[in-house]
Design an enzyme around this catalytic site. Structure first.
Site, PDB file in Angstrom:
ATOM      1  CB  THR A  73      -0.922  -0.008   1.247  1.00 53.55           C
ATOM      2  OG1 THR A  73      -1.709  -1.204   1.208  1.00 53.55           O
ATOM      3  CG2 THR A  73      -1.828   1.197   1.298  1.00 53.55           C
ATOM      4  CD  GLN A 179      -1.981 -10.914  -4.749  1.00 60.75           C
ATOM      5  OE1 GLN A 179      -1.473 -12.039  -4.796  1.00 60.75           O
ATOM      6  NE2 GLN A 179      -2.551 -10.454  -3.653  1.00 60.75           N
ATOM      7  CB  SER A 199       3.408  -6.499  -0.538  1.00 64.20           C
ATOM      8  OG  SER A 199       3.154  -6.708   0.824  1.00 64.20           O
ATOM      9  CB  THR A 237      15.109   3.934  11.803  1.00 61.22           C
ATOM     10  OG1 THR A 237      15.539   5.181  12.329  1.00 61.22           O
ATOM     11  CG2 THR A 237      16.138   2.863  12.105  1.00 61.22           C
ATOM     12  CB  CYS A 325      -9.177  -4.733   1.664  1.00 60.54           C
ATOM     13  SG  CYS A 325      -7.433  -5.070   1.740  1.00 60.54           S
TER      14      CYS A 325
HETATM   15  C1  LIG Z   1      -2.783  -6.190  -5.806  1.00 55.39           C
HETATM   16  C2  LIG Z   1      -2.507  -5.704  -4.410  1.00 55.39           C
HETATM   17  N1  LIG Z   1      -2.033  -4.472  -4.228  1.00 55.39           N
HETATM   18  C3  LIG Z   1      -1.761  -3.983  -3.006  1.00 55.39           C
HETATM   19  C4  LIG Z   1      -1.977  -4.734  -1.881  1.00 55.39           C
HETATM   20  C5  LIG Z   1      -1.661  -4.174  -0.547  1.00 55.39           C
HETATM   21  O1  LIG Z   1      -0.478  -4.743  -0.043  1.00 55.39           O
HETATM   22  P1  LIG Z   1      -0.114  -4.641   1.510  1.00 55.39           P
HETATM   23  O2  LIG Z   1      -1.040  -5.548   2.227  1.00 55.39           O
HETATM   24  O3  LIG Z   1       1.299  -5.078   1.616  1.00 55.39           O
HETATM   25  O4  LIG Z   1      -0.272  -3.213   1.875  1.00 55.39           O
HETATM   26  C6  LIG Z   1      -2.496  -6.036  -2.013  1.00 55.39           C
HETATM   27  C7  LIG Z   1      -2.808  -6.852  -0.833  1.00 55.39           C
HETATM   28  O5  LIG Z   1      -3.627  -7.732  -0.863  1.00 55.39           O
HETATM   29  C8  LIG Z   1      -2.755  -6.528  -3.313  1.00 55.39           C
HETATM   30  O6  LIG Z   1      -3.235  -7.759  -3.500  1.00 55.39           O
END
Ligand SMILES: Cc1ncc(COP(=O)(O)O)c(C=O)c1O
Length: 403
Positions: A73, A179, A199, A237, A325
């Protein structure tokens, strides 16, 4: 409780034992702040350099093009706001209807700030129409952001073609590859991409770490201001243990890419074929031609995805019926709505996502349990006796209120 059967790897993955082992010293003896000037800190500094190299090697990035973040994110937000802030005269932002909320919510925020935000449509399989992108690109466009792969249905988007179109028009291009990284080969040396976010927790590193690739020369302004960490591009940091873990996870992902595309894909295909063979009125959502090897999104007519999840949970089987989410709402996911999946199917969607730790026995367990679960839920379904002519989403079908 029976053994855990985990089919929710697009939500998060187990930490690889090698990753845990690599990060542990930095959670105990090697606790120095990597910005400090003594030799104790040099150990942490060196570990950060190695991690940057490991991430860059997986992506085909050059030294200096990776910036560690706290999550996917953060990478998405940073790339979008950085590109927009660096080009204040340009007010158009182009993205798609099927992005993760980490991009969609930024789009909505930008709309409130007066930006002209274009959401590209998708067809029934979730595919983009590149002519719509071509027509939307104008001299006012600050950034295009299109995901590399979709979290819900697994569609892989034509990032090379999209990037080429953007480059022709001199527009920077960001891709959310959260992903895709570790599941499909990515070589940024050959791809016209200016920013790419990933991520750690989606590729067997812990939660709380990610990386944003920023091509040399791409417009950039820091999102977090303060110290000079990450070559002055992100203050704060560094989370050394997590970054070391991400580096190791990327090294392992490089080694396992082949397996992801053979063994994991074969398991997913076996799961799909066997479920379709025994459960009537089931459809696979998304683009089966261009799809992540680990993802199956399947819809069952006349049932609720949440009910399937609860019944699977009784057997300790973890899956998802919408991204983590969006779960909590009974609406089908925005991706399935954008694709126009019929109401009677969209509510009964189930996402099964595999990883290198998924076994044939796990697949067999789902194939053993799921048909009876769907049959039972269909017996209870209020929709099953509705004539085809009545839309189950309509007032006529519901009849709960007088008006
Ligand atoms: C396509 C995509 N983008 C962004 C994110 C967000 O990643 P994070 O949970 O590391 O913030 C996700 C999480 O499911 C995702 O599937």
């Amino acid at each position: 409780m029976s053994e855990l059967i985990y089919f929710d790897n697009n939500a998060t993955t187990a930490i690889a034992p090698e990753v845990l082992e690599a990060m542990l010293p930095y959670l105990s003896a090697q606790y120095a702040n990597p910005s400090s000037m003594y030799s104790f800190a040099a150990v942490s500094q060196d570990a950060l350099i190695v991690a940057h190299e490991q991430v860059a090697a997986l992506l085909g990035a050059k030294p200096g093009e990776t910036m560690m973040t706290s999550c996917g994110t953060e990478g998405d937000s940073t790339a979008i706001y950085a590109a927009l802030e660096a080009q204040p005269d340009k007010r158009r932002f182009i993205t798609t209807r099927v992005e993760h909320p980490a991009v969609l919510a930024v789009g909505q925020h930008l709309e409130k700030k007066g930006y002209d935000v274009v959401y590209l449509d998708v067809d029934a399989k979730g595919r983009l129409d590149l002519d719509q992108l071509r027509d939307s690109l104008n001299g006012n466009t600050a950034l295009v952001s299109v995901m590399f792969a979709n979290n819900e249905v697994g569609n892989i988007y034509p990032v090379a073609e999209i990037g080429a179109l953007c480059r022709e028009r001199g527009v920077p291009f960001h891709t959310d590859a959260v992903q895709a990284v570790g599941k499909v080969p990515i070589n940024l040396a050959d791809l016209p991409v200016d920013y790419l976010s990933l991520s750690g927790h989606k590729l067997h590193a812990p939660k709380g770490v990610g990386c944003l690739y920023i091509r040399v020369g791409a417009p950039y302004r820091p999102f977090l201001r303060g110290g000079h960490q990450e070559y002055g591009r992100r203050a704060g940091t560094q989370a050394v243990p997590n970054i070391v873990a991400l580096g190791k996870a990327c090294e392992l992902a490089r080694q396992h890419l082949e397996e992801e595309n053979t063994r994991v894909r074969a398991l997913r295909d076996d799961l799909q074929a066997r479920l379709l063979a025994v459960i009537p009125d089931a459809i696979v959502n998304g683009d089966q031609e261009q799809r992540l090897p680990n993802t199956l999104n399947i819809s069952f007519k006349y049932v609720e995805g949440e009910a399937i999840l609860l019944m699977l949970d009784q057997y300790n089987i973890c899956a998802s019926s919408g991204s983590a989410c969006t779960s909590g709402s009974l609406e089908p996911s925005h991706e399935l709505r954008a694709m126009g999946v019929p109401f009677t199917y969209a509510h009964g969607s189930l996402r099964l996502s595999l990883s290198r730790y998924t076994s044939q026995a796990d697949v067999d367990a789902v194939v053993d349990r799921l048909p009876a679960i769907i049959a039972r839920l269909r017996e209870l379904s209020p929709y099953r006796n509705l004539p085809e002519s009545i839309d189950p989403g309509s007032c006529e079908a519901c009849g709960a209120c007088a008006g």
